[in-house]
Design a protein around this motif. Structure first.
Motif, short mmCIF file in Angstrom:
data_model
loop_
_atom_site.label_atom_id
_atom_site.label_comp_id
_atom_site.label_asym_id
_atom_site.label_seq_id
_atom_site.Cartn_x
_atom_site.Cartn_y
_atom_site.Cartn_z
N LYS A 4 0.99 -32.24 8.92
CA LYS A 4 1.71 -30.99 9.20
C LYS A 4 1.04 -30.34 10.40
CE LYS A 4 3.31 -26.67 7.11
NZ LYS A 4 3.27 -25.80 5.89
N TYR A 5 1.71 -30.51 11.59
CA TYR A 5 1.12 -30.02 12.82
C TYR A 5 1.70 -28.66 13.19
CZ TYR A 5 -0.22 -34.92 13.28
OH TYR A 5 -0.72 -36.17 13.06
N LYS A 6 0.83 -27.78 13.65
CA LYS A 6 1.27 -26.48 14.13
C LYS A 6 1.92 -26.63 15.50
CE LYS A 6 1.45 -21.96 14.74
NZ LYS A 6 2.37 -21.08 13.99
N LYS A 7 3.17 -26.11 15.61
CA LYS A 7 3.81 -26.11 16.92
C LYS A 7 3.08 -25.13 17.85
CE LYS A 7 8.45 -27.35 15.29
NZ LYS A 7 9.86 -26.96 15.23
N ASN A 8 3.11 -25.44 19.13
CA ASN A 8 2.44 -24.58 20.11
C ASN A 8 0.96 -24.38 19.76
OD1 ASN A 8 4.94 -24.15 21.48
ND2 ASN A 8 5.44 -22.56 19.96
N ILE A 9 0.33 -25.46 19.35
CA ILE A 9 -1.10 -25.39 19.02
C ILE A 9 -1.89 -25.07 20.29
CG2 ILE A 9 -1.64 -27.83 19.43
CD1 ILE A 9 -2.87 -25.86 16.40
N HIS A 10 -2.91 -24.23 20.16
CA HIS A 10 -3.75 -23.89 21.32
C HIS A 10 -4.53 -25.12 21.77
CE1 HIS A 10 -2.81 -19.70 21.19
NE2 HIS A 10 -3.34 -19.52 19.98
N SER A 11 -4.84 -25.17 23.06
CA SER A 11 -5.66 -26.27 23.57
C SER A 11 -7.12 -26.01 23.23
CB SER A 11 -5.49 -26.43 25.08
OG SER A 11 -6.03 -25.31 25.76
N VAL A 12 -7.90 -27.09 23.17
CA VAL A 12 -9.34 -26.99 22.93
C VAL A 12 -10.04 -27.86 23.95
CG1 VAL A 12 -9.25 -26.43 20.48
CG2 VAL A 12 -9.16 -28.82 21.20
N GLU A 13 -11.25 -27.47 24.38
CA GLU A 13 -12.02 -28.26 25.33
C GLU A 13 -12.99 -29.13 24.55
OE1 GLU A 13 -13.30 -26.61 29.21
OE2 GLU A 13 -12.65 -24.70 28.34
N VAL A 14 -12.72 -30.44 24.53
CA VAL A 14 -13.53 -31.35 23.72
C VAL A 14 -13.76 -32.66 24.46
CG1 VAL A 14 -12.69 -30.39 21.53
CG2 VAL A 14 -11.47 -32.32 22.59
N ASP A 15 -14.78 -33.37 24.00
CA ASP A 15 -14.95 -34.76 24.38
C ASP A 15 -14.04 -35.56 23.46
OD1 ASP A 15 -15.92 -37.50 24.14
OD2 ASP A 15 -17.56 -36.84 25.44
N ARG A 16 -12.97 -36.13 24.02
CA ARG A 16 -11.93 -36.73 23.18
C ARG A 16 -12.45 -37.88 22.34
NH1 ARG A 16 -6.69 -36.56 27.32
NH2 ARG A 16 -6.88 -34.32 27.80
N SER A 17 -13.31 -38.71 22.92
CA SER A 17 -13.82 -39.84 22.14
C SER A 17 -14.67 -39.33 20.98
CB SER A 17 -14.65 -40.77 23.04
OG SER A 17 -15.80 -40.10 23.53
N GLN A 18 -15.39 -38.23 21.18
CA GLN A 18 -16.20 -37.67 20.10
C GLN A 18 -15.31 -37.13 18.98
OE1 GLN A 18 -19.80 -36.95 19.73
NE2 GLN A 18 -19.96 -38.64 21.18
N ILE A 19 -14.27 -36.38 19.32
CA ILE A 19 -13.39 -35.83 18.29
C ILE A 19 -12.60 -36.95 17.61
CG2 ILE A 19 -11.49 -34.23 17.85
CD1 ILE A 19 -14.17 -32.92 18.53
N GLU A 20 -12.23 -38.00 18.36
CA GLU A 20 -11.60 -39.17 17.73
C GLU A 20 -12.54 -39.76 16.67
OE1 GLU A 20 -10.72 -41.67 20.99
OE2 GLU A 20 -8.87 -40.64 21.54
N GLN A 21 -13.82 -39.81 17.03
CA GLN A 21 -14.82 -40.33 16.08
C GLN A 21 -14.89 -39.43 14.84
OE1 GLN A 21 -18.69 -41.02 17.82
NE2 GLN A 21 -19.70 -40.76 15.84
N VAL A 22 -14.80 -38.10 15.03
CA VAL A 22 -14.81 -37.16 13.90
C VAL A 22 -13.65 -37.43 12.97
CG1 VAL A 22 -14.42 -34.73 13.29
CG2 VAL A 22 -16.08 -35.32 15.06
N ILE A 23 -12.43 -37.57 13.57
CA ILE A 23 -11.23 -37.78 12.75
C ILE A 23 -11.33 -39.09 11.98
CG2 ILE A 23 -8.73 -38.05 12.80
CD1 ILE A 23 -9.76 -35.21 13.44
N ILE A 24 -11.73 -40.16 12.64
CA ILE A 24 -11.84 -41.46 11.98
C ILE A 24 -12.88 -41.41 10.85
CG2 ILE A 24 -12.60 -43.85 12.30
CD1 ILE A 24 -9.73 -43.27 13.17
N ASN A 25 -14.03 -40.75 11.13
CA ASN A 25 -15.06 -40.65 10.09
C ASN A 25 -14.55 -39.90 8.86
OD1 ASN A 25 -17.01 -42.09 11.44
ND2 ASN A 25 -18.10 -40.30 12.23
#
Length: 868
Positions: free
Chosen positions: A598-619
């Protein structure tokens, strides 16, 4: 008045004159005796008919006027013990100063002369002038003065005196005899009236003392007591101008809680008082009653010894003494009548002063006790910590509101029984601590746990002290129970953060060294793969080695994930797109898990290291999958949220706008002991060898390094929810077009700087493979020396960040001194954060993370060389 006696002459028939002296004198004496007897009768009768001494004195004066000239007349009353003369009745055409005379003697006072000689005295003009020259006459000097002692039972009680300021022959010894003849009766009359008035005064004084004593119990406060004292004293003395002062001897301060004054309203507190600057202070320090007349007051005022803007003409002050300590002063005064008070009034006030002092002291103690009880009650009731008072049997006698609020029980529920809030495992320590209190009668502090009425377990710091009876035996205890549950939680978090920081520093160092090794491994493998025939059978082994090395690279990224500065390449990102991509990949491999997003429409952007956050989600996904071994539901939701000040206090984060990522599973859940440790590095619930314990630790480190925070809610057998909060960014998300990465060649000269020989070796070979000319340096000093000699042909410097002596930052600064336009590509086994980012901000052309392969390395080199 009776005139001077004259000789009466009679004339006979023969014309001769014959003096009948005897018969005429007898007639005059007879008539005079009759007048004296009438006078004595009037004086005797006046004792019964006059209302008070003042009226008796006036009656005596009027009666004497029939037998002698009493134009200037006074009656003095003597106190032999105190050697004081005061003048309750005086009529004088010239002199108004009839102040009391203290310490009188025969040489300094005419009245004192009569008292001490105990006989009548008649002094003419010459004798009076001689005495006046020696200071033996008080006030204006008359031309004739006559005084008769008033004696009762061989005791001089006073003096009756007459004088003239104009006629030196007004009185003679016959007059002295006449006054002497009536003086005994006058003395008896005055004595009887004094006794009568003393009896009445005593009765009235006793009534007043009773009223003052009773006022302690009937008045509400000290102000009412002062008013009651004032009203009672008004029946025995003039209290038109009256005040009570209270003294603080230690602070040398006088304040005036009660004052009634017809003229002066200035009753401010007096500090640093002494006998010379304050009448009230004079009474306090001399510790005795004081009566001052007009002359004495004027003399003191001239020296600055009287407070207030208006000077009284008579002032009387009495110390209030309790247990030999002066607690205050009671004073009366007059601004108009200098004769309003005398020493008899001083004695009257002195007689009641002790009772008044006791009454004030008791009322002060009562008021202080009430105020103390009120303050104590306010403190206890407003205390945020629960407080309970127990009797010796352990039954609660008092509970403050905080106790009821925290633990839930009221005093009515606990009548006759103990508070049932001690857990079984805490009863032994609680019993021993309380036994210690009753043995030592000293306060005790200890940490324990207590249950609330609804069963919640709270960490508690107990501070307790004994209550003693009048025999110093234990009568109970008072206990303060400070809830330290939150404090303990924060302390645990603090220690966990310290542990994470320490391990993170260690992990970062390990990852750095490991990345150097991996750089060598991957570099050599890449070169071998590039140089051999793809048909050779060793190609599979080489590719396997390369794959394992890349897996090792992922492990070092996890180490850096919770080490300080775990971000590599930060970009504005749409978190929905990133999560959706990882969800698709995970969903294809774990089909037994039903993923609901369930994704929020018009979600605010965030400044992240994408590979790091991908690692967070997978973990998090892997953790949820392991918690649902038989399959289950995985819910993923995103939202824009704002945390205000109240929310930030409860969650210990900075208030502001965040993007929330919630990952919820329907798995086995966790108990509190596991939940508190899940973010610890190397902590795992898996069997030995089945996991590193770095997954959730790296998640925690990555989110913290992105300025966010993470919390988890879980219950045994009821699943878990991980909530991630990342601060929003105002930057727009840029859509990136994926391009294939291929090896890019060149011909420039490159200076490779690294303290690891292995890196210099493999890096040099890779650069040569790309077609570049290579110069190598093992430290910063050597690199600067080489560059200073060959700067014109060196197109790029590849600079390691961590080196002994001169690190990357120092070396870069020295290179820019030689050539401000020098092109430098920074290389490190650490991340881009921290020192590396600082060097980039100072003009470095790029950053490449170790370990790196051929294609990535060639791309970064070409990019740095081509950048203007």
């Amino acid at each position: 008045m009776v005139g001077k006696k004259k000789t009466i002459l009679h004339e006979n028939n023969s014309g001769c004159q014959k003096s009948d002296h005897r018969s005429q004198d007898e007639i005059v004496l007879l008539r005079h005796a009759e007048k004296i007897n009438e006078t004595l009768f009037e004086i005797s009768n006046a004792v019964n008919t006059t209302l008070n001494l003042e009226d008796l004195y006036r009656s005596i004066h009027e009666s004497l006027a029939r037998i002698i000239d009493v134009t200037n007349f006074f009656i003095a009353i003597v106190d032999i013990k105190k050697r004081i003369l005061h003048f309750p009745y005086r009529v004088d055409t010239v002199d108004k100063d009839y102040s009391p005379i203290a310490d009188f003697d025969t040489n300094s006072s005419l009245t004192g002369l009569v008292v001490l000689q105990r006989r009548p005295v008649l002094l003419g003009k010459k004798a009076l002038e001689d005495r006046a020259a020696k200071g033996g006459v008080h006030g204006t000097v008359p031309v004739i003065w006559m005084g008769i002692p008033l004696i009762v039972k061989d005791t001089v009680i006073g003096v009756m005196a007459l004088q003239s300021y104009t006629d030196p022959n007004l009185f003679d010894h016959h007059d002295l005899q006449v006054l002497t003849a009536v003086s005994h009766q006058i003395a008896i009359a005055i004595d009887r009236k004094q006794s009568e008035e003393a009896r009445k005064k005593s009765e009235e004084t006793n009534r007043i003392l009773f009223e003052i004593s009773n006022a302690i119990n009937t008045t509400l406060n000290l102000k009412d007591l002062y008013r009651s004292i004032h009203d009672s004293l008004a029946r025995i003395i003039d209290v038109t101008n009256f005040f009570i002062a209270i003294v603080d001897i230690k602070k040398r301060t006088l304040h005036f809680p009660y004052h009634v004054d017809t003229v002066d309203d200035d009753y401010e507190a007096i500090t640093d008082f002494d006998t010379d600057s304050s009448l009230t202070g004079l009474v306090v320090l001399q510790r005795k009653p004081i009566l001052l007349g007009k002359k004495a007051l004027e003399d003191r005022a001239a020296k600055g010894g009287v407070k207030g803007p208006v000077l009284a003409v008579i002032w009387m002050g009495i110390p209030l003494i309790v247990k030999d300590t002066v607690i205050g002063v009671m004073a009366v005064q007059s601004y108009t009548d200098p004769n309003l008070y005398d020493h008899h009034d001083l004695q009257v006030l002195s007689a009641v002063s002790h009772q008044i002092a006791m009454a004030i002291d008791r009322k002060q103690s009562q008021d202080e006790l009430q105020h103390s009880e009120a303050r104590l009650k306010a403190i206890v009731e407003s205390s945020p910590d629960p407080i309970v008072v127990y009797d010796i049997q352990g039954h609660p006698q008092f509970l403050n509101p905080a106790f009821i609020q925290v633990f839930g029980w009221s005093i009515d529920e606990l009548q006759g029984r103990s508070v049932p809030f001690i857990p079984e495992d805490q009863k032994e320590i609680t019993g021993s601590e309380f036994e210690k209190i009753f043995q030592t009668l000293e306060p005790v502090r200890f940490e324990t746990q207590r249950l609330t009425k609804n069963g919640d377990l709270r960490d508690i710091l107990i501070s307790t002290g004994p209550i003693k009876d009048i025999n110093e035996r234990p009568a109970g205890v008072v206990i303060t129970l400070t809830d330290i549950t939150e404090r303990n939680r924060l302390t645990a978090q603090f220690y966990a953060a310290q542990k994470l920081e320490s391990i993170g520093t260690l992990a970062g160092g390990i990852a750095h060294d490991f990345n150097n090794l991996l750089t060598g491994i991957i570099g050599h493998v890449s070169l071998m793969i590039a140089e051999i025939d793809t048909q050779q059978h060793n190609i599979e082994h080489l590719k396997a080695i390369e794959s394992y090395a890349k897996d090792a690279t992922d492990l070092t990224k996890q180490l850096l994930g919770f080490a300080r500065g775990g971000k590599f390449e930060v970009k504005p990102t749409n978190i929905n797109d990133l999560i959706e991509k990882q969800t698709r990949m995970f969903g294809r491999t774990k089909k037994e898990i039903r993923i609901r997003c369930k994704y929020k429409k018009n979600i605010h952007s965030v400044e992240v290291d994408r590979s790091q956050i991908e690692q967070v989600i997978i973990n998090l996904y892997v953790n949820a999958w392991q918690a649902m071994p038989g399959g289950g539901d995985l819910h993923v939701q995103t939202a824009n949220i704002t945390i205000d000040d109240s929310g930030s206090q409860s969650s210990e984060v900075e208030p502001g706008d965040y993007v929330q990522i919630a990952v919820t599973d329907t798995g086995i859940g966790m108990d509190d002991s596991i939940r508190r440790r899940i973010f610890d590095p190397f902590f795992t619930t898996k069997e030995m060898g089945r996991g590193t314990g770095l997954g959730l630790a790296s998640v925690y480190g990555i989110i913290k390094n992105h300025g966010g925070f993470i919390n988890v809610h879980s219950q045994k057998d009821h699943g878990s929810t991980f909530n991630i909060y990342l601060p929003i960014s105002e930057k727009k998300v840029l859509n990136e077009v994926e391009t294939s990465i291929s090896l890019i060649r060149g011909s420039e000269t490159i200076l490779l700087v690294d303290d690891e020989s292995m890196i210099l070796d493999i890096g040099g070979k890779m650069l040569q493979r790309f077609g570049y000319q290579v110069l190598a340096a093992q430290n910063g000093r050597e690199a600067v020396d080489i560059y200073s000699k060959a700067k014109d042909r060196i197109g790029l410097v590849i600079l390691d960040m961590v080196m002994p002596e001169w690190d990357g930052g120092k070396t870069f600064d020295e290179l820019t001194k030689i050539n401000p336009a020098v092109k430098v590509l920074l290389s490190s086994g650490y991340s881009i954060n921290g020192q590396a980012k600082s060097i980039l901000d100072r003009g470095c052309k790029g950053f490449i993370q170790k370990p790196f392969g051929l294609n990535e390395f060639s791309q970064q080199i070409r990019k740095a060389l081509d950048e203007e």
